[in-house]
Design an enzyme around this catalytic site. Structure first.
Site, PDB file in Angstrom:
ATOM      1  N   ARG A   1       7.948  14.777   5.411  1.00 20.51           N
ATOM      2  CA  ARG A   1       6.913  14.499   4.173  1.00 20.51           C
ATOM      3  C   ARG A   1       7.387  15.817   3.312  1.00 20.51           C
ATOM      4  O   ARG A   1       6.705  16.730   3.478  1.00 20.51           O
ATOM      5  CB  ARG A   1       5.747  14.000   4.528  1.00 20.51           C
ATOM      6  CG  ARG A   1       4.923  14.045   3.218  1.00 20.51           C
ATOM      7  CD  ARG A   1       3.514  13.258   3.561  1.00 20.51           C
ATOM      8  NE  ARG A   1       3.792  11.981   3.746  1.00 20.51           N
ATOM      9  CZ  ARG A   1       2.956  10.755   4.057  1.00 20.51           C
ATOM     10  NH1 ARG A   1       1.553  11.315   3.738  1.00 20.51           N
ATOM     11  NH2 ARG A   1       3.229   9.704   4.322  1.00 20.51           N
TER      12      ARG A   1
ATOM     13  N   HIS B   1       9.496   6.055  -0.201  1.00 16.70           N
ATOM     14  CA  HIS B   1       8.812   6.043   1.247  1.00 16.70           C
ATOM     15  C   HIS B   1       9.301   4.876   2.004  1.00 16.70           C
ATOM     16  O   HIS B   1       8.640   3.896   2.159  1.00 16.70           O
ATOM     17  CB  HIS B   1       7.119   5.842   0.708  1.00 16.70           C
ATOM     18  CG  HIS B   1       6.100   6.036   1.871  1.00 16.70           C
ATOM     19  ND1 HIS B   1       6.698   6.429   3.211  1.00 16.70           N
ATOM     20  CD2 HIS B   1       4.894   5.952   1.890  1.00 16.70           C
ATOM     21  CE1 HIS B   1       5.642   6.647   3.833  1.00 16.70           C
ATOM     22  NE2 HIS B   1       4.642   6.401   3.153  1.00 16.70           N
TER      23      HIS B   1
ATOM     24  N   GLN C   1       7.463   3.311   4.893  1.00 18.53           N
ATOM     25  CA  GLN C   1       6.458   2.283   4.727  1.00 18.53           C
ATOM     26  C   GLN C   1       7.010   0.832   4.394  1.00 18.53           C
ATOM     27  O   GLN C   1       6.465  -0.110   4.755  1.00 18.53           O
ATOM     28  CB  GLN C   1       5.486   2.853   3.302  1.00 18.53           C
ATOM     29  CG  GLN C   1       4.608   1.884   3.028  1.00 18.53           C
ATOM     30  CD  GLN C   1       3.264   2.053   4.152  1.00 18.53           C
ATOM     31  OE1 GLN C   1       2.765   2.990   4.491  1.00 18.53           O
ATOM     32  NE2 GLN C   1       2.928   0.556   4.228  1.00 18.53           N
TER      33      GLN C   1
ATOM     34  N   ARG D   1       3.614   0.623  11.004  1.00 18.65           N
ATOM     35  CA  ARG D   1       4.172   1.773  10.620  1.00 18.65           C
ATOM     36  C   ARG D   1       4.872   2.459  12.146  1.00 18.65           C
ATOM     37  O   ARG D   1       5.795   2.688  11.812  1.00 18.65           O
ATOM     38  CB  ARG D   1       3.255   3.166  10.002  1.00 18.65           C
ATOM     39  CG  ARG D   1       2.780   2.744   8.681  1.00 18.65           C
ATOM     40  CD  ARG D   1       3.921   2.786   7.666  1.00 18.65           C
ATOM     41  NE  ARG D   1       4.524   4.129   7.717  1.00 18.65           N
ATOM     42  CZ  ARG D   1       4.084   5.411   7.137  1.00 18.65           C
ATOM     43  NH1 ARG D   1       2.975   5.049   6.583  1.00 18.65           N
ATOM     44  NH2 ARG D   1       4.483   6.471   7.429  1.00 18.65           N
TER      45      ARG D   1
HETATM   46  N1  NVA Z   1       2.434   6.654  -3.854  1.00 22.41           N
HETATM   47  C1  NVA Z   1       1.460   7.463  -2.680  1.00 22.41           C
HETATM   48  C2  NVA Z   1       1.866   6.729  -1.513  1.00 22.41           C
HETATM   49  C3  NVA Z   1       0.958   7.316  -0.472  1.00 22.41           C
HETATM   50  C4  NVA Z   1       1.546   6.809   1.153  1.00 22.41           C
HETATM   51  C5  NVA Z   1       1.618   8.890  -3.002  1.00 22.41           C
HETATM   52  O1  NVA Z   1       2.728   9.322  -3.027  1.00 22.41           O
HETATM   53  O2  NVA Z   1       0.770   9.488  -2.688  1.00 22.41           O
END
Ligand code: NVA
Length: 308
Positions: free
Chosen positions: A100, A127, A130, A295
């Site tokens: 991440r 993401h 997700q 998830r």
């Molecule tokens: N758009 C959000 C997603 C969080 C899972 C972020 O990047 O913080």
């Protein structure tokens, strides 16, 4: 070597394979041990996490592997040492790297040097783990329709320029869905990603469109989705955004415009009274806890698929 850095790293046919595998792993969580050894999976966080850390750690253990969480603040990847050097080092310790981080270019560089598959656990642009979980959740709640997910309308309301907006465009198009993204002026998806989603949709019978008006975007939708208005890294803009985004709040009025059996998704963390009303988030059409659980199953599937 295959990686999962953005949603369109899977072809539409491969997406179906991974979703089928996720359903299989959900039904029999301990039946498959592709990481038996145990093989180590490095999971690195340069940004906050709850669901991602919990679901990867639990899922990797269920696959027979050893999850090794690396604190990005300690590692200072790209500052203390180069991304390429970190990739080479971790690639010698782990069978797969999950990261991440901030800009997509960072994970692209990791993948170029790691020598093992790399999975995107959220970047500023995408993401994809997700959205895999979300498609699995939609499948479960929409039952065995002919064509699976194809033909369903999925609406994303809010910051359409954020990672979730982009990932829904690409993954929904690959699934043959009609994807609508709706956000205020200045918060629209990257035109290149929209074009890519349209190219994918041309081959699957789906569609990808920006519908500026949140009411029109919600009309008849089978799936209504939102996300925080303030993505990680955008905290400085929070006071300006609250007023601008107000009409895009997923509340009872917008939900009533969706299909009668519409379901509501939210990747969490959620801010009740901001991007979503408490009544909708905690109401009968919300399937967010299934989504959060999924998830783990979805990520187990992509890890199994990449290391098979
Ligand atoms: N758009 C959000 C997603 C969080 C899972 C972020 O990047 O913080």
């Amino acid at each position: 070597m295959r990686h999962f850095l953005r949603d369109d790293d899977l072809t539409p046919a491969e997406l179906v394979e991974v979703l089928d595998l996720a359903a299989e792993l959900k039904a029999a969580p301990y039946a498959h041990k592709p990481l038996e050894g145990p093989q180590t999976v490095a999971i690195i966080f340069d940004k906050p996490t709850l669901r991602t850390q919990a679901s990867f750690v639990a899922g990797i253990a269920e696959l027979g592997g050893n999850p090794m969480v690396v604190d990005g603040n300690l590692a200072q990847i790209g500052t203390r040492e180069s991304i390429a050097d970190v990739a080479r080092v971790l690639g010698r310790q782990a069978s797969l790297i999950v990261w991440r981080t901030h800009d997509q270019s960072r994970i692209d560089e990791m993948a170029a040097y790691a020598g093992v598959p790399v999975v995107n656990a959220l970047t500023d642009q995408f993401h994809p783990c997700q959205t895999l979980a979300d498609l699995l959740t939609i499948r479960e709640h929409k039952g065995d329709r002919p064509g699976g997910l194809a033909g369903l309308t999925m609406t994303f309301l809010g910051d359409a320029a954020c990672n979730m907006g982009h990932s829904y465009l690409l993954s929904g198009a690959a699934a043959g869905m009609h994807v609508r993204v709706s956000g205020p002026d200045g918060f629209q998806p990257d035109p290149e990603i929209l074009a890519r989603a349209r190219a994918i949709a041309a081959g699957t019978g789906g569609s990808a469109e920006i519908v500026l008006d949140p009411e029109a975007a919600s009309e008849g939708a089978d799936v209504l989705i939102t996300d925080t208005w303030i993505s990680m890294g955008k905290e400085a803009e929070s006071s300006d955004r609250a007023e601008v985004f107000r009409p895009w709040q997923l509340n009872e009025d917008l939900l009533a415009r969706g299909a009668d059996d519409a379901i509501v998704l939210h990747c969490l963390p959620a801010y009740r009274g901001k991007e979503i009303s408490a009544g909708v988030l905690d109401g009968p059409q919300s399937v967010i806890w299934d989504e959060a659980e999924n998830r783990r199953h979805a990520q187990k599937a992509i890890i199994t698929w990449l290391t098979r």
